[in-house]
Design a protein around this motif. Structure first.
Motif, PDB file in Angstrom:
ATOM      1  N   ARG A  22      -0.599   5.374   8.930  1.00 12.69           N
ATOM      2  CA  ARG A  22      -1.622   5.818   7.965  1.00 12.69           C
ATOM      3  C   ARG A  22      -2.230   7.146   8.386  1.00 12.69           C
ATOM      4  N   ARG A  23      -2.564   7.252   9.662  1.00 10.33           N
ATOM      5  CA  ARG A  23      -3.211   8.463  10.184  1.00 10.33           C
ATOM      6  C   ARG A  23      -2.271   9.677  10.117  1.00 10.33           C
ATOM      7  N   VAL A  24      -1.033   9.467  10.524  1.00 11.24           N
ATOM      8  CA  VAL A  24      -0.062  10.572  10.533  1.00 11.24           C
ATOM      9  C   VAL A  24       0.269  10.993   9.098  1.00 11.24           C
ATOM     10  N   ALA A  25       0.407  10.025   8.209  1.00 14.16           N
ATOM     11  CA  ALA A  25       0.686  10.348   6.796  1.00 14.16           C
ATOM     12  C   ALA A  25      -0.431  11.214   6.228  1.00 14.16           C
ATOM     13  N   GLU A  26      -1.655  10.838   6.514  1.00 10.86           N
ATOM     14  CA  GLU A  26      -2.798  11.622   6.019  1.00 10.86           C
ATOM     15  C   GLU A  26      -2.764  13.036   6.595  1.00 10.86           C
ATOM     16  N   ARG A  27      -2.471  13.135   7.868  1.00  9.43           N
ATOM     17  CA  ARG A  27      -2.451  14.446   8.539  1.00  9.43           C
ATOM     18  C   ARG A  27      -1.401  15.381   7.936  1.00  9.43           C
ATOM     19  N   PHE A  28      -0.241  14.827   7.547  1.00  6.05           N
ATOM     20  CA  PHE A  28       0.842  15.658   7.006  1.00  6.05           C
ATOM     21  C   PHE A  28       0.924  15.623   5.480  1.00  6.05           C
ATOM     22  N   GLY A  29      -0.032  14.978   4.814  1.00  7.74           N
ATOM     23  CA  GLY A  29      -0.037  14.936   3.351  1.00  7.74           C
ATOM     24  C   GLY A  29       1.105  14.129   2.762  1.00  7.74           C
ATOM     25  N   LEU A  30       1.488  13.041   3.439  1.00  3.96           N
ATOM     26  CA  LEU A  30       2.570  12.176   2.966  1.00  3.96           C
ATOM     27  C   LEU A  30       1.993  10.919   2.323  1.00  3.96           C
ATOM     28  N   SER A  31       2.739  10.333   1.411  1.00  2.00           N
ATOM     29  CA  SER A  31       2.367   9.017   0.872  1.00  2.00           C
ATOM     30  C   SER A  31       2.724   7.985   1.935  1.00  2.00           C
ATOM     31  N   PHE A  32       1.841   7.015   2.135  1.00  2.00           N
ATOM     32  CA  PHE A  32       2.070   5.992   3.146  1.00  2.00           C
ATOM     33  C   PHE A  32       2.521   4.695   2.501  1.00  2.00           C
ATOM     34  N   ILE A  33       3.587   4.105   3.051  1.00  2.00           N
ATOM     35  CA  ILE A  33       4.081   2.813   2.566  1.00  2.00           C
ATOM     36  C   ILE A  33       4.227   1.872   3.755  1.00  2.00           C
ATOM     37  N   ASP A  34       3.466   0.787   3.733  1.00  2.00           N
ATOM     38  CA  ASP A  34       3.639  -0.284   4.711  1.00  2.00           C
ATOM     39  C   ASP A  34       4.680  -1.208   4.098  1.00  2.00           C
ATOM     40  N   LEU A  35       5.850  -1.290   4.704  1.00  2.00           N
ATOM     41  CA  LEU A  35       6.956  -2.028   4.105  1.00  2.00           C
ATOM     42  C   LEU A  35       6.610  -3.499   3.890  1.00  2.00           C
ATOM     43  N   ASP A  36       5.883  -4.113   4.817  1.00  2.00           N
ATOM     44  CA  ASP A  36       5.503  -5.520   4.643  1.00  2.00           C
ATOM     45  C   ASP A  36       4.597  -5.712   3.433  1.00  2.00           C
ATOM     46  N   VAL A  37       3.701  -4.777   3.185  1.00  2.00           N
ATOM     47  CA  VAL A  37       2.831  -4.854   2.001  1.00  2.00           C
ATOM     48  C   VAL A  37       3.673  -4.728   0.729  1.00  2.00           C
ATOM     49  N   LEU A  38       4.611  -3.793   0.728  1.00  2.00           N
ATOM     50  CA  LEU A  38       5.486  -3.619  -0.433  1.00  2.00           C
ATOM     51  C   LEU A  38       6.318  -4.875  -0.681  1.00  2.00           C
TER      52      LEU A  38
END
Length: 187
Positions: A22-38
């Motif tokens: 989550r933190r790294v995605a935010e830092r690089f402007g990426l969409s975050f996907i937690d595969l278990d949640v999906l």
């Protein structure tokens, strides 16, 4: 190395794939996907319920479908489940569609981090240390073979691990993207 605009975090349970992802995605402007949640969203049930009714094999089928969906896009960071690398087709897909980051954690640190966690179906046993050691023996070689960058998270709190990842990704992944003919701003 894969000059993909996607990142995939792999590694054992408790390594920090979701929290750091989550933190790294935010830092690089990426969409975050937690595969278990999906997976849970697609199945309409919790991971534990899915394991209970479909078994591990049924869960792994859901996992493969969710992974394929998650990696269809560009500029995503996918935090996989610890066992996603067990399937050869998953490994091939991950390698072809993402720059792969392996977050490592020792069994001792896993036991500490997961001491109160009762949500992981494969760890609902009294011999958690043996289960984690057996998983590590099978999975660690797969993680290491697939990874383009690795970080041992044992000695870091999340903020420190994030800072380390951002520095290493800027040096390796971002440099790779800049050198690639593919425009990372053009999905």
């Amino acid at each position: 190395m894969n000059p993909s605009t996607n990142l995939v975090f792999i590694g054992p349970t408790g390594a920090g794939k979701t929290s750091l992802g989550r933190r790294v995605a935010e830092r690089f402007g990426l969409s975050f996907i937690d595969l278990d949640v999906l997976i849970a969203e697609q199945a309409g049930s919790s991971i534990a319920t899915l394991f209970e009714h479909a078994g591990e094999a049924g869960f792994r089928e859901h996992e493969s479908r969710a992974l394929a969906q998650a990696l269809q896009g560009e500029r995503v960071l996918v935090a996989t489940g610890a066992g996603a690398v067990l399937d050869a087709a998953n490994r091939k897909l991950i390698a072809s569609r993402a720059f792969v980051v392996h977050l490592h954690v020792s069994v001792g640190a896993q036991l500490t981090r997961l001491a109160r966690d009762r949500s992981r179906p494969l760890l609902q046993r009294s011999d958690r240390d043996q289960v984690l050691a057996q998983m590590a023996a099978v999975r660690d070689p797969l993680y290491r073979d697939l990874a383009e960058l690795s970080l041992d998270t044992d000695r870091f709190v999340p903020a420190e691990a994030t800072a380390q990842l951002v520095l290493q990704l800027a040096a390796r992944w971002q440099q790779l993207l800049q050198a690639s003919p593919h425009d990372p701003t053009d999905p």
